[in-house]
Design a protein around this motif. Structure first.
Motif, short mmCIF file in Angstrom:
data_model
loop_
_atom_site.label_atom_id
_atom_site.label_comp_id
_atom_site.label_asym_id
_atom_site.label_seq_id
_atom_site.Cartn_x
_atom_site.Cartn_y
_atom_site.Cartn_z
N ARG A 1 10.80 -4.90 1.03
CA ARG A 1 11.87 -4.92 0.28
C ARG A 1 12.03 -5.64 -0.96
NH1 ARG A 1 12.28 -1.06 3.00
NH2 ARG A 1 13.97 -0.04 3.59
N LEU A 2 10.70 -5.75 -1.83
CA LEU A 2 10.87 -6.37 -3.02
C LEU A 2 10.95 -5.33 -4.19
CD1 LEU A 2 7.67 -8.92 -3.03
CD2 LEU A 2 10.06 -9.59 -3.34
N LEU A 3 10.49 -4.07 -3.59
CA LEU A 3 10.61 -2.82 -4.41
C LEU A 3 11.62 -1.94 -3.59
CD1 LEU A 3 7.16 -2.06 -5.90
CD2 LEU A 3 9.04 -2.93 -7.03
N LEU A 4 12.31 -0.94 -4.36
CA LEU A 4 12.96 0.05 -3.24
C LEU A 4 12.13 1.44 -3.73
CD1 LEU A 4 16.59 -0.85 -4.01
CD2 LEU A 4 15.23 -1.17 -2.24
N LEU A 5 11.60 2.01 -2.70
CA LEU A 5 10.76 3.26 -2.76
C LEU A 5 11.69 4.26 -2.38
CD1 LEU A 5 7.32 1.75 -1.66
CD2 LEU A 5 8.36 2.04 -4.10
N LEU B 1 6.33 11.80 -1.13
CA LEU B 1 6.44 12.13 -2.59
C LEU B 1 5.17 11.83 -3.34
CD1 LEU B 1 10.09 11.55 -3.57
CD2 LEU B 1 9.02 13.89 -3.16
N GLY B 2 4.29 10.90 -2.62
CA GLY B 2 2.84 10.30 -3.31
C GLY B 2 3.30 9.92 -4.63
N VAL B 3 2.54 10.26 -5.69
CA VAL B 3 2.48 9.40 -7.11
C VAL B 3 3.77 9.80 -7.61
CG1 VAL B 3 0.07 9.56 -7.30
CG2 VAL B 3 1.53 11.43 -7.97
N LEU B 4 4.66 10.80 -7.33
CA LEU B 4 5.71 11.25 -8.12
C LEU B 4 7.08 10.23 -7.49
CD1 LEU B 4 5.53 14.84 -8.37
CD2 LEU B 4 4.93 13.09 -10.01
N GLN B 5 6.87 9.23 -6.43
CA GLN B 5 7.80 8.74 -6.03
C GLN B 5 8.35 7.59 -6.91
OE1 GLN B 5 7.12 6.09 -2.71
NE2 GLN B 5 5.00 6.30 -3.04
N ARG B 6 9.87 7.43 -7.00
CA ARG B 6 10.22 6.46 -8.11
C ARG B 6 10.31 5.16 -7.45
NH1 ARG B 6 13.23 11.11 -9.77
NH2 ARG B 6 14.67 10.82 -8.01
#
Lengths: 581, 477
Positions: free
Chosen positions: A550-554, A559-564
């Motif tokens: 949880r350093l990043l929120l994914l 969604l692969g490469v398109l995930q934000r």
């Protein structure tokens, strides 16, 4: 390790001694006068006759039930025994035990007269015989309460299977005020328990260990400091309602760890003491907790069970309680009901809360409801008008503790055990008061500080007092966030990925980017740093790892490469962590 | 006597290899606990003291062990438990309950599991345990009946602790932590999680009951320590291994291996990408699999191969298996993706894009085909007109006639990717089902290119590598 019952035990063989003494033609039973029990492959036999005391197999292997044989019969080819049950000290509920008026001997047993308990048992559950010494019974009959059933009292010396340390004790006799055998719990369906340990727990040795035991939240303090006013208010409220035989509601609010439940319990304890001394009429105390039930409607079931021992479905229980609280009984005691975590009892139609607050308003209800919740404005926020109106306006809010109060609480708990420096205590209480005013937190920090003190001391024999440095370290462990350390400990590619996230955010002017966009930055950054750029899979894996902590929120990884990608830490923290290297 | 003899006499090489395989596989598959986890002494001590106090003094506690995946949280706990249970009177006293957030997905299942593991269920004999509410009341009563000095302490281990925080009302956590904060049966609640923000998930009344003890496990080793760890993982014990000479040779070759420059570079790359020990173990496992009688020691080349195998890009691998037609389609889609900047487009557009460069290469420019008729296959006249839809048979580089679009979809879906119906196929191309029917009656398909972050040049390189030297193939640039 989980225990499984795969144990083999010696089989017991049960045989009648002699021929049937008599035959009951109506019930088609034969009566015998003795039973022989022998262990398989062992020559010894035990003979059981009428009037003998026996041990009966039960829930707890260490403490089998005790009973007296009244009849030995055979019906339907099955060997049965009619018994009179006796309750051990441990089986008698503590509030009934108090009525005895003296400290019971641990081996003492009590005559049991509960109607709920079946007195016909299978002989195969009989373990062994036991010796019981009877005290004089005649004195009891002349005790003050005439209309109550007299109670027999026996003293028992237990003879376990091959025990030889049966010490002789003089039988004691004491006047008993009331009959106690009204345990709602039958010996057969007693509650299970965690097995008891073979060695007793070690008692605290040093001053620090002593302090730690006293500072544990679970230890019940001698008094509750800093809540005298609240204590008095609640006491007066409950006492007046119980005295008048009326009902009422009270709403108690306050953030967690401010002593709400503890104060109410303290009130009830002192009221019970008062009622034992006949200053206040006797009352029932029932406690339910919204968090300790799976569904709001279970509240009815729990109340009914604690009140009468009956088990019922929620609907049935509600009907029974409704009847109980709306009709006058011949000799009805008041009931004090504590509802903890009230907000969990919320339902869409709010009928649970409605009923709980409606029963006290009935003429014959004699119910006092004390409710506890975290939020001050709960009645306004979640209750519909007819519920809030019945709850009434008797409210009390527990303020978070100030630092002086916290300090006083710790001091009173330590009770002259010298383990802390004055400054250290002040630091803890100031820090906690500034954060939450939660007394639990305060005690936990102090406890941790004593541990740190013990570890860091040079001389393990005499660790000395807990000082500022120990407290600081404990505070640091409990309150510091690990994000910065986690970023510093991350691998090079993960750090680079975080940095490229920041770069991409700056480029876009947004706080969100797709993985693909970040990847471009990441690969450029790798070239600048002179590292081999990672492949898509590798970068994606690094990104997922950062997401797992949880350093990043994914977004979901399908969604692969398109995930934000978004940051879960402030940008400054990331920069600080990465720059410091 | 016989033992020493056994040790001195050289064992056959096959025997040695199988010994090595068993020993190292146990180590790499986490079946064997190390003596003591390295680099986490303070955490080890903290946890040990804590659990010991619960076991011996009957003090209730709660603690969270937090750290990224693969840093040895479970290993630390298992080591501490093994050490604790080795002490006498603890192993007979301590009860353990192991729960995992991935298995016990709600409180009902978790409660069943707790009663089972505490073997409380058989206490009531034949009584059937029905409802969830009964279970909860039952467990709470059981825990409440105990007290500090006489009941056996219970250790609750909650793996994937963060998932328990998603249960309804956090009932289980509230109750466990409440027991740990009140004078009931002594319990120790140990949570393991990789989420750093786990405390924020707890409701405030649950949070207040948690003691806020956190043990952070963060991988802080440097590269030299990492190299040592690699060496230690593959090291054979001198004292216990049956064949001393083999053991000596193995350890010497291992030392040489770790000093090799190319090996160091590979390991550095691995270290830079992740510090997760599981991924290191995967790499070492791949190496170990190459050790055989013919190849008794590990060579640098083995490591390079294994590393290449593990770090290969999954998407690129998929592209290797594509046929010419599929690859051409992918290339065309890549073009369109660049042009439309990630917006979706349909098969017709792809086909047009495919035709344009191919036509330029083939020197024949044709009109657009397949505009209208949904009935018959739209035909595009090409040089060798009836090559058929199978690209391998005919002049594949030239544009094959566009088959009926539905057929085309079917074929594409079947033939993409290395396995039929495998996942890769869908990850390369999202060939949607026919979304709508055109006014002309023809089916228009939306095709989106995903996972195509390779540049076009790379695509061409793959195509060239794969199709080089195949007869009748002419690549179009």
């Amino acid at each position: 390790m989980a225990r499984y019952l795969t144990r083999n035990r010696l089989r017991r063989i049960y045989k009648w001694g002699g021929f049937p003494v008599s035959h009951d033609r109506k019930l088609k039973t034969d009566e015998y006068d003795s039973l022989h029990i022998s262990l398989e492959d062992l020559p010894r036999t035990t003979v059981i006759t009428n009037g003998q005391y026996i041990l009966i197999e039960g829930v707890d292997d260490d403490h089998p039930y005790v009973a007296k044989v009244t009849k030995l019969i055979e019906s339907d080819k099955k060997k049965k025994a009619l018994v009179q049950w006796f309750a051990r000290v441990g089986e008698v509920p503590p509030n009934k035990l108090k009525l005895l008026g003296r400290e019971p001997h641990p081996q003492e047993i009590f005559y049991y007269e509960g109607p709920t308990c079946e007195d016909e048992i299978d002989v195969e559950s009989i373990l062994n015989t036991v010796q019981v010494h009877q005290s004089l019974l005649d004195d009891l009959r002349s005790s003050s309460d005439e209309e109550e059933e007299p109670q027999e009292e026996e003293e028992e010396e237990e003879e376990e299977f091959c025990a030889s340390q049966a010490s002789m004790r003089t039988p004691r006799k004491t006047p008993v005020k009331k009959a106690t055998p009204t345990t709602p719990r039958t010996p057969r369906h007693a509650t299970p328990s965690i097995p008891s340990r073979s060695l007793p727990a070690r008692q605290p040795g040093s001053a620090l260990e002593e302090a730690r035991a006293r500072l544990h939240v679970s230890s019940v303090p001698e008094s509750l400091p800093c809540r005298e006013q609240e204590f008095q208010d609640i006491y007066n409220f409950v006492e007046s309602k119980v005295m008048d035989g009326t009902g009422g509601c009270m709403y108690i609010s306050g953030v967690p760890g401010t002593g709400k439940t503890a104060t109410v319990h303290e009130v009830i304890r002192s009221l019970q003491r008062a009622s034992d001394a006949d200053d206040v009429p006797a009352f029932n105390f029932i406690e339910i907790n919204g968090m300790k039930m799976t569904d709001p409607h279970q509240a009815y079931v729990q109340i009914l069970q604690k009140l009468t021992g009956q088990k019922a479905t929620p609907d049935h229980a509600a009907a029974l309680l409704e009847k109980r609280f709306s009709h006058a009984g011949p000799k009805k005691e008041s009931t004090v009901l504590l509802v903890d975590e009230l907000d969990l009892l919320w339902t869409r139609k709010q009928n649970v809360m409605y009923n709980l607050f409606d029963w006290p308003t009935r003429r014959h209800g004699r119910l006092v409801v004390l409710t506890i919740a975290n939020t001050m404005d709960l009645p306004e926020r979640i209750m519909i008008n007819r519920v809030a109106s019945r709850l009434g306006l008797t409210r009390m809010s527990f303020q978070p503790y100030s630092f002086k109060q916290l300090q006083q609480i710790i001091m009173s708990r330590l009770n002259k055990v010298k383990a802390f420096e004055e400054d250290a205590l002040q630091l803890v209480s100031r820090k906690v008061a500034a954060l939450s005013g939660d007394a639990r937190r305060c005690l936990d920090i102090c406890r941790r500080a004593t541990e740190i003190c013990e570890h860091t001391s040079l001389d393990p024999g005499a660790p000395g007092l807990v000082g500022m440095s120990h407290v600081m370290q404990a505070l640091d462990e409990m309150f510091s966030s690990a994000y910065v350390t986690a970023i510093r400990c991350a691998s090079v590619q993960e750090q680079l990925f975080l940095r490229s996230v920041l770069m991409e955010f700056r480029r876009l002017g947004l706080e969100e980017a797709t993985f693909q966009q970040v990847l471009v930055q990441h690969q450029a950054l790798c070239r600048v740093e002179g590292l081999q750029p990672p492949s898509v899979s590798e970068a994606l894996a690094a990104c997922q790892r950062l997401g797992a902590c949880r350093l990043l929120l994914l977004e979901p990884s399908r969604l692969g490469v398109l995930q934000r990608v978004r940051l879960n830490v402030s940008q400054d923290d990331v920069l600080y962590a990465l720059k410091a290297e | 006597m016989s033992k020493r003899k056994l040790k001195d006499s050289p064992m056959p090489i096959g025997e040695c290899i199988s010994q090595v395989q068993t020993l190292l596989r146990e180590r790499l598959c986490h079946q064997q606990l190390p003596q003591r986890p390295e680099g986490v002494d303070s955490q080890h001590k903290h946890l040990m003291e804590l659990l010991k106090r619960t076991a011996v003094h009957g003090e209730s506690n709660s603690v969270l062990i937090i750290g990224p995946r693969g840093t040895g949280k479970t290993q630390l706990l298992r080591c501490v438990l093994a050490e604790l249970l080795a002490e006498e009177d603890v192993d007979k006293t301590l009860l353990q309950v192991h729960l995992n957030g991935l298995l016990q997905t709600d409180d009902r299942i978790a409660l069943k599991e707790i009663t089972r593991q505490l073997s409380l269920e058989n206490v009531v004999g034949d009584q059937v345990f029905g409802s969830f509410a009964e279970n909860l009341a039952f467990l709470l009563e059981a825990l409440k009946k105990g007290d500090r000095s006489s009941s056996r302490p219970v250790l609750f281990i909650l793996d994937e602790f963060d998932l328990f925080a998603h249960h309804k009302n956090q009932t289980l956590l509230y109750n466990l932590l409440d027991v740990s904060q009140s004078a009931q049966t002594p319990v120790a609640v140990v949570g393991l999680t990789c989420r750093l923000d786990v405390l924020e998930l707890l409701e405030k009344r649950v949070k207040s009951r948690f003691s806020h003890r956190q043990i952070h496990l963060l991988p802080s080793l440097s590269f030299s320590q990492y190299l040592q760890a690699v060496q230690a993982q593959l090291h054979l014990p001198d004292t216990t291994f049956p064949d001393t000479t083999f053991c000596y040779d193995w350890n010497a070759s291992l030392k040489a291996l770790c000093e090799d420059k190319s090996v160091e570079a590979v390991l550095l790359r691995h270290f830079n990408s992740t510090k997760d020990f599981r991924s290191l173990h995967r790499l070492l496992m791949a190496i170990l699999c190459r050790v055989s009688v013919n190849n008794p020691t590990i060579k640098p080349a083995d490591l390079l191969d294994a590393s290449r195998l593990l770090s290969a890009d999954a998407m690129t691998n998929v592209l290797h298996g594509l046929s010419i037609l599929e690859l051409c389609l992918v290339i065309a889609m890549k073009h369109l993706n660049d042009i439309y900047d990630g917006e979706p487009f349909n098969l017709q557009m792809v086909y047009n894009g495919l035709r344009a460069p191919a036509a330029a290469g083939g020197g024949a420019s044709r009109g657009r085909g397949g505009g209208g008729g949904g009935a018959g296959p739209a035909r595009v006249p090409t040089g060798e007109a009836h090559a058929g839809p199978q690209p391998d048979h005919g002049g594949a580089a030239e544009v094959p006639p566009v088959p009926h679009r539905c057929q085309a979809v079917g074929r594409l879906r079947l033939r993409l990717g290395p396995e039929e119906g495998g996942r890769e196929e869908r990850r390369v191309l999202h060939l949607g089902l026919p979304r709508r029917v055109c006014s002309g009656g023809g089916l228009v398909l939306c095709v989106t290119v995903r996972h195509l972050s390779q540049s076009l040049r790379q695509l061409y390189q793959h195509a060239e590598r794969f199709y080089q030297g195949k007869p009748g193939v002419k690549l179009v640039r």
